[in-house]
Design a protein around this motif. Sequence first.
Motif, PDB file in Angstrom:
ATOM      1  N   ILE A 176      -9.804   3.764  -1.709  1.00 27.14           N
ATOM      2  CA  ILE A 176      -9.261   2.538  -1.126  1.00 27.14           C
ATOM      3  C   ILE A 176     -10.409   1.889  -0.370  1.00 27.14           C
ATOM      4  O   ILE A 176     -11.135   2.554   0.371  1.00 27.14           O
ATOM      5  CB  ILE A 176      -8.072   2.804  -0.184  1.00 27.14           C
ATOM      6  N   ALA A 224      -3.911   4.229   4.855  1.00 23.23           N
ATOM      7  CA  ALA A 224      -4.867   4.395   3.766  1.00 23.23           C
ATOM      8  C   ALA A 224      -5.422   5.805   3.715  1.00 23.23           C
ATOM      9  O   ALA A 224      -5.694   6.339   2.633  1.00 23.23           O
ATOM     10  CB  ALA A 224      -6.004   3.381   3.908  1.00 23.23           C
ATOM     11  N   CYS A 238      -5.667   8.283  -0.177  1.00 23.57           N
ATOM     12  CA  CYS A 238      -6.847   8.321  -1.041  1.00 23.57           C
ATOM     13  C   CYS A 238      -7.770   9.471  -0.687  1.00 23.57           C
ATOM     14  O   CYS A 238      -7.620  10.126   0.351  1.00 23.57           O
ATOM     15  CB  CYS A 238      -7.612   7.000  -0.950  1.00 23.57           C
ATOM     16  N   GLN A 297      -4.588   7.603  -4.592  1.00 19.33           N
ATOM     17  CA  GLN A 297      -5.718   6.900  -5.197  1.00 19.33           C
ATOM     18  C   GLN A 297      -7.012   7.691  -5.022  1.00 19.33           C
ATOM     19  O   GLN A 297      -7.169   8.435  -4.054  1.00 19.33           O
ATOM     20  CB  GLN A 297      -5.891   5.526  -4.532  1.00 19.33           C
ATOM     21  N   LEU A 316       0.832  -1.204   0.000  1.00 22.37           N
ATOM     22  CA  LEU A 316       0.000   0.000   0.000  1.00 22.37           C
ATOM     23  C   LEU A 316       0.866   1.252   0.000  1.00 22.37           C
ATOM     24  O   LEU A 316       0.577   2.236  -0.695  1.00 22.37           O
ATOM     25  CB  LEU A 316      -0.929  -0.014   1.210  1.00 22.37           C
TER      26      LEU A 316
END
Length: 487
Positions: free
Chosen positions: A384, A403, A407, A381, A375
Amino acid sequence: MYIEMSNEQIHGIIQDSLIGYNYLQEISLAKRADLMHAIADSIDALGEELITTAQAESALPIPRLQGEKQRTINQWRSYANAVRKGVYSEARIDKGDGASKADIRKYNKGLGPVAVFGASNFPFAFSTAGGDTASAIGAGCSVVFKEHPGHPKTSQIMAKAIVDGLVKFGAPAEVFGYISGSSNAVGEQLVVHPIIKAVAFTGSFRGGKALFDLGTQRNEPIPVFAEMGSVNPVLALPQYLEQNLTAFASQYISSLTLGVGQFCTNPGLLLAIKGESLDQFKLLLAQEIAKVTDAVMLHAGIAKAYSEAKSHLSNQSDVALLGDGISTEESRAVAAVYGTSATTFLGNSLLGEEIFGPTGLVVECADSEEMALVLGKLGGQLTITFAATAEDVAQNKNLFTLAQEKCGRLLFNGMPTGVEVVYGMQHGGPYPSTTDSRFTSVGPDAVKRFLRPLSFQNWPNEFLPEELQNENPLKIERIVDNQRTVE
């Protein structure tokens, strides 16, 4: 078919966009909202020609296009309602005392004419009359739109609806300008033109980065809001995977192949921890994808790029085909799922690149620490997804924390291929998914991209924008002398 415009024609359209911009700056928020509803009415009135033309040009199914048309209309209306409320004016008033304390008032105004580039995968919602156009006009900016080569006839029908809505309302047609041309030079001319003050783009990393570079290298740099794609990783954590093997395999393949995989939120990467559950899951993925029939992609260029990208992936060392779909014709896109180890993934940066189409890659990790390494290697991104139980997350808080840095939208179960047009939606993420992670391109907050603050000091009340006048004629929420109020 493209209508080739000369440089002189393009310059004239951009020059005329100042007429539209000045008009939008002079009218009230209420009238601007009414104008946006008038455009929505004009789009709503379009008949079957729009749908059948879009279907012929994009190969998208009729029900999908009908739903997308309604989404487009709803975008115009919801953005208009937010504009009417003064949500984005952010009026701030610090009253003076007529002596030592100055009277200072601030609000947000439109940047100026905005260049909007049409997207290939949403011929309505992200193209001519899409969210970029609606949010720019909502901000009080005129739009100069660049037609997408994948659906020119569709774009021209929608452009006429916009202009018809403007004219019927009594607004100048120059609020919306339309440009076409087959060369990259047309888009470049649009971005570097000194009248253009911002750019909105949805498409490939290569295209978005090129426009971003042009915008920042101008004598007067401008913001380029480019959404450039994402692999949208799904983290399948152990407890959830063990409890949901069959349902999750079906859900993942359905999302991966939805719309022939032609969504910017397509979940192209799945991370899981090795073990018996993952072994069973990979077999189930193969069974599910074997049910998927090949399909026509948006246009030949995308189909060719997909075929080449999938072939390139399959030729990488230590990447194995787990399963693929049904092939009926050579020119159609066949779905596929591949697998590799985290060690291989970490040693090959090409494996983290987006494949625009119905192909996914399962990365087998030794443990959650190795999953964190995978990751961490990824760039920014759009989404996620945690396929997890609450206990899974509690046991892997490091993944949850990481995370959030990677994102714009973090999902707990479900799949990312569904983007609601609401205030709470964030459709944008850290680079390279977009060029500016502070903003969204979906939902009423998309309007924020095309605004800048302007402060007025000691101005007579009659010269101030309505949002800042003493009597608050718009009845919008304001902060007056540090107190939030609707006067």
